[in-house]
Design an enzyme around this catalytic site. Sequence first.
Site, PDB file in Angstrom:
ATOM      1  N   THR A 122       0.823  -1.219   0.000  1.00 51.64           N
ATOM      2  CA  THR A 122       0.000   0.000   0.000  1.00 51.64           C
ATOM      3  C   THR A 122       0.858   1.271   0.000  1.00 51.64           C
ATOM      4  O   THR A 122       1.469   1.556  -1.024  1.00 51.64           O
ATOM      5  CB  THR A 122      -1.064  -0.027   1.112  1.00 51.64           C
ATOM      6  OG1 THR A 122      -0.430   0.079   2.376  1.00 51.64           O
ATOM      7  CG2 THR A 122      -1.920  -1.285   1.026  1.00 51.64           C
ATOM      8  N   GLU A 140       0.988  -3.460   4.525  1.00 52.70           N
ATOM      9  CA  GLU A 140       0.201  -2.238   4.696  1.00 52.70           C
ATOM     10  C   GLU A 140       1.111  -1.021   4.969  1.00 52.70           C
ATOM     11  O   GLU A 140       2.332  -1.147   5.056  1.00 52.70           O
ATOM     12  CB  GLU A 140      -0.810  -2.478   5.836  1.00 52.70           C
ATOM     13  CG  GLU A 140      -2.218  -2.713   5.314  1.00 52.70           C
ATOM     14  CD  GLU A 140      -2.877  -1.383   4.881  1.00 52.70           C
ATOM     15  OE1 GLU A 140      -2.174  -0.381   4.653  1.00 52.70           O
ATOM     16  OE2 GLU A 140      -4.109  -1.358   4.799  1.00 52.70           O
ATOM     17  N   HIS A 141       0.468   0.124   5.162  1.00 53.10           N
ATOM     18  CA  HIS A 141       1.153   1.422   5.242  1.00 53.10           C
ATOM     19  C   HIS A 141       2.260   1.497   6.303  1.00 53.10           C
ATOM     20  O   HIS A 141       2.173   0.895   7.368  1.00 53.10           O
ATOM     21  CB  HIS A 141       0.126   2.522   5.528  1.00 53.10           C
ATOM     22  CG  HIS A 141      -0.531   2.349   6.870  1.00 53.10           C
ATOM     23  ND1 HIS A 141      -0.011   2.873   8.019  1.00 53.10           N
ATOM     24  CD2 HIS A 141      -1.647   1.676   7.231  1.00 53.10           C
ATOM     25  CE1 HIS A 141      -0.788   2.545   9.043  1.00 53.10           C
ATOM     26  NE2 HIS A 141      -1.784   1.794   8.580  1.00 53.10           N
ATOM     27  N   ASP A 142       3.290   2.245   5.985  1.00 53.16           N
ATOM     28  CA  ASP A 142       4.359   2.620   6.933  1.00 53.16           C
ATOM     29  C   ASP A 142       5.171   1.449   7.469  1.00 53.16           C
ATOM     30  O   ASP A 142       5.802   1.580   8.518  1.00 53.16           O
ATOM     31  CB  ASP A 142       3.769   3.427   8.116  1.00 53.16           C
ATOM     32  CG  ASP A 142       3.075   4.689   7.640  1.00 53.16           C
ATOM     33  OD1 ASP A 142       3.752   5.501   6.995  1.00 53.16           O
ATOM     34  OD2 ASP A 142       1.857   4.842   7.875  1.00 53.16           O
ATOM     35  N   ASN A 160       2.570  -0.034  10.159  1.00 53.17           N
ATOM     36  CA  ASN A 160       3.547   0.290  11.210  1.00 53.17           C
ATOM     37  C   ASN A 160       4.202  -0.945  11.826  1.00 53.17           C
ATOM     38  O   ASN A 160       4.309  -1.078  13.049  1.00 53.17           O
ATOM     39  CB  ASN A 160       2.883   1.134  12.316  1.00 53.17           C
ATOM     40  CG  ASN A 160       2.583   2.539  11.842  1.00 53.17           C
ATOM     41  OD1 ASN A 160       3.485   3.277  11.445  1.00 53.17           O
ATOM     42  ND2 ASN A 160       1.313   2.900  11.822  1.00 53.17           N
TER      43      ASN A 160
END
Length: 219
Positions: A122, A140-142, A160
């Site tokens: 993402t 997923e993000h970060d 994260n």
Amino acid sequence: MSDVLYAVYGASGCGRGIMPLAREQLSRQGVSLDDLVFIDDGEIRRVVNGQRVLSYADFVAVPATERRVVLAIADSVVRERLAARCAADGVLPWAVAAANVVVMDDVRLGEGAVLSPFVTLTANIRIGRHFHANLYSYVEHDCVIGDFVTFAPGVRCNGNVVIEDLAYIGAGALIKQGKPGQPLVIGRGAVVGMGAVVTKSVPAGATVVGNPARILKKE
Ligand code: UDP
């Protein structure tokens, strides 16, 4: 003499899954499939799934102006060793990705990655060298992922999360999201078992299994 010779290193399960993606990618680029081979040092067959098999020594002996290799072996430590061997011989890393991979926004992917069909990455993601994301896995993000990390099929890595070098994440594992500035960390060389539900950080070198994932003690 070929201009560029391409190879999928490993003609076992992992490599045979990646070869069709390699073929498809080269076809999209208009490259002849005669310039694509398997490298395998233990395989005695000369052809596997219609593709020639060479030992590494034979591969580097074929005249070519450039050699590009995707390391198609799930074992992270073996990939690390072979990457060093290739680099020493001037053999370049080659990234292979399925046509239907979804890569969204600000994703930095290191050299030599393999992204299998239905993988999604993402936003705002950093990934190191020779990453393997097998079928249907997502990041997923970060997230920050190190070098030689392997995702078996169906890994769900939420936002994260930090995964350090050489970690192996088993099929269907689910990794809980961390917080900004307080990521869930999977340590260097850790192994996450098939189907594990990882709810907290995993120390380097540990193996975790189950739901919620717990450290597997060696007997
Ligand atoms: N292999 C190789 N050179 C090496 C190490 C491994 O050619 O230095 C080959 C090995 O002969 C085998 C493949 O890589 O064909 C690894 O297959 P395996 O079934 O162990 O793993 P997977 O395909 O699941 O990653």
